[in-house]
Design an enzyme around this catalytic site. Structure first.
Site, mmCIF file in Angstrom:
data_model
loop_
_atom_site.group_PDB
_atom_site.id
_atom_site.type_symbol
_atom_site.label_atom_id
_atom_site.label_comp_id
_atom_site.label_asym_id
_atom_site.label_seq_id
_atom_site.Cartn_x
_atom_site.Cartn_y
_atom_site.Cartn_z
ATOM 1 N N HIS A 1 12.833 -1.860 2.407
ATOM 2 C CA HIS A 1 12.191 -0.613 2.844
ATOM 3 C C HIS A 1 13.022 0.545 2.346
ATOM 4 C CE1 HIS A 1 9.405 -2.885 5.182
ATOM 5 N NE2 HIS A 1 10.413 -3.555 5.687
ATOM 6 N N ILE A 2 12.350 1.499 1.741
ATOM 7 C CA ILE A 2 13.048 2.665 1.197
ATOM 8 C C ILE A 2 13.640 3.476 2.346
ATOM 9 C CG2 ILE A 2 12.687 4.817 -0.085
ATOM 10 C CD1 ILE A 2 10.349 3.224 -1.547
ATOM 11 N N SER A 3 12.834 3.685 3.379
ATOM 12 C CA SER A 3 13.303 4.444 4.548
ATOM 13 C C SER A 3 13.960 3.494 5.542
ATOM 14 C CB SER A 3 12.118 5.153 5.210
ATOM 15 O OG SER A 3 11.209 4.194 5.739
ATOM 16 N N PRO B 1 0.782 -1.227 0.000
ATOM 17 C CA PRO B 1 0.000 0.000 0.000
ATOM 18 C C PRO B 1 0.819 1.285 0.000
ATOM 19 C CG PRO B 1 -0.180 -1.154 2.110
ATOM 20 C CD PRO B 1 0.484 -2.083 1.147
ATOM 21 N N ASN B 2 0.338 2.215 -0.789
ATOM 22 C CA ASN B 2 0.864 3.586 -0.882
ATOM 23 C C ASN B 2 2.192 3.699 -1.621
ATOM 24 O OD1 ASN B 2 -1.308 4.835 0.609
ATOM 25 N ND2 ASN B 2 -0.477 3.786 2.400
ATOM 26 N N ARG C 1 12.741 5.119 12.811
ATOM 27 C CA ARG C 1 11.488 5.885 12.791
ATOM 28 C C ARG C 1 10.629 5.518 14.010
ATOM 29 N NH1 ARG C 1 8.959 5.427 6.972
ATOM 30 N NH2 ARG C 1 7.635 7.077 7.851
ATOM 31 N N ARG D 1 4.144 11.039 -2.137
ATOM 32 C CA ARG D 1 4.014 10.863 -0.686
ATOM 33 C C ARG D 1 5.334 11.223 0.022
ATOM 34 N NH1 ARG D 1 4.588 4.518 1.177
ATOM 35 N NH2 ARG D 1 3.935 5.402 3.155
ATOM 36 N N TYR E 1 10.648 9.420 1.428
ATOM 37 C CA TYR E 1 10.712 8.377 0.386
ATOM 38 C C TYR E 1 11.364 8.829 -0.916
ATOM 39 C CZ TYR E 1 7.575 6.075 3.644
ATOM 40 O OH TYR E 1 7.047 5.505 4.767
ATOM 41 N N GLU F 1 13.297 -8.607 1.861
ATOM 42 C CA GLU F 1 12.437 -7.515 2.326
ATOM 43 C C GLU F 1 13.145 -6.183 2.058
ATOM 44 O OE1 GLU F 1 12.232 -7.593 6.604
ATOM 45 O OE2 GLU F 1 10.666 -6.053 6.699
ATOM 46 N N ASN G 1 8.325 -5.171 -0.715
ATOM 47 C CA ASN G 1 8.161 -4.056 0.214
ATOM 48 C C ASN G 1 6.670 -3.999 0.535
ATOM 49 O OD1 ASN G 1 7.889 -1.708 1.635
ATOM 50 N ND2 ASN G 1 9.043 -0.423 0.205
ATOM 51 N N ALA H 1 3.025 -0.610 4.899
ATOM 52 C CA ALA H 1 2.551 -0.697 6.286
ATOM 53 C C ALA H 1 2.178 -2.118 6.708
ATOM 54 C CB ALA H 1 1.355 0.237 6.466
HETATM 55 C C1 DQA Z 1 8.114 1.482 3.971
HETATM 56 C C2 DQA Z 1 8.132 1.729 5.481
HETATM 57 C C3 DQA Z 1 6.776 1.422 6.106
HETATM 58 O O1 DQA Z 1 6.811 1.650 7.494
HETATM 59 C C4 DQA Z 1 5.710 2.315 5.497
HETATM 60 O O2 DQA Z 1 4.446 1.992 6.028
HETATM 61 C C5 DQA Z 1 5.711 2.273 4.011
HETATM 62 C C6 DQA Z 1 6.980 2.242 3.302
HETATM 63 C C7 DQA Z 1 9.431 1.892 3.297
HETATM 64 O O3 DQA Z 1 9.605 1.537 2.133
HETATM 65 O O4 DQA Z 1 10.258 2.588 3.911
HETATM 66 O O5 DQA Z 1 4.668 2.347 3.383
HETATM 67 O O6 DQA Z 1 7.932 0.091 3.754
#
Ligand code: DQA
Length: 144
Positions: free
Chosen positions: A99-101, A9-10, A106, A17, A22, A97, A73, A76
């Protein structure tokens, strides 16, 4: 060799966003970069994004017998989804796995990853180049 790159998602909102977190690259541009990298490395790639947990589970199940590696990825859903963990375990395909961030730096709730237990590695905080690093890792794992 075929790699499935799954985004939750997102992540389709990349570039729009929270660019301070990101980055400015759009989801479309990221997909083009992943496809170019796959071409360069002579590997087949399939890209999939959904905002729906069940669709992500369906896609993971469909990878069984089709994909040799998974880059995921889950957005959430990383922090909430036992269903995605179970789906990854069910298909038993090497998965990384991404994650961009840097999720470890965080909010506390982002430190929990349900899927981590089913992945051979986690790449977090390397920006969108983390996807390419994950693909590289899967290629290495497969001896390519
Ligand atoms: C994310 C980190 C998650 O906590 C967040 O909900 C995302 C993006 C990342 O790529 O850093 O949607 O997976």
């Amino acid at each position: 060799m075929k790699i499935l790159v799954i985004n939750g998602p997102n992540l389709n909102m990349l570039g729009i966003r929270e660019p301070d977190i990101y980055g400015a690259e759009t989801y479309r541009a990221l997909c083009a970069r992943i496809e170019a990298f796959a071409r360069e490395r002579g590997v087949e790639v399939e890209l999939y994004q959904s905002n729906h947990e069940g669709d992500l589970v369906d896609k993971l199940q469909a990878a069984y017998g089709d994909a040799d590696g998974i880059v995921i990825n889950p957005g959430a859903y990383t922090h909430t989804s036992v269903a995605l963990l179970d789906a990854l375990k069910a298909v038993s395909i090497p998965a990384v796995e991404v994650h961009i961030s840097d999720v470890s730096a965080r909010e506390d709730f982002r430190r929990v990853s349900y899927i981590r237990a089913a992945c051979i590695a986690t790449i977090s905080g390397h920006g969108t180049k983390g996807y390419l690093e994950a693909m590289e890792l899967l290629l290495k794992e497969a001896g390519k």
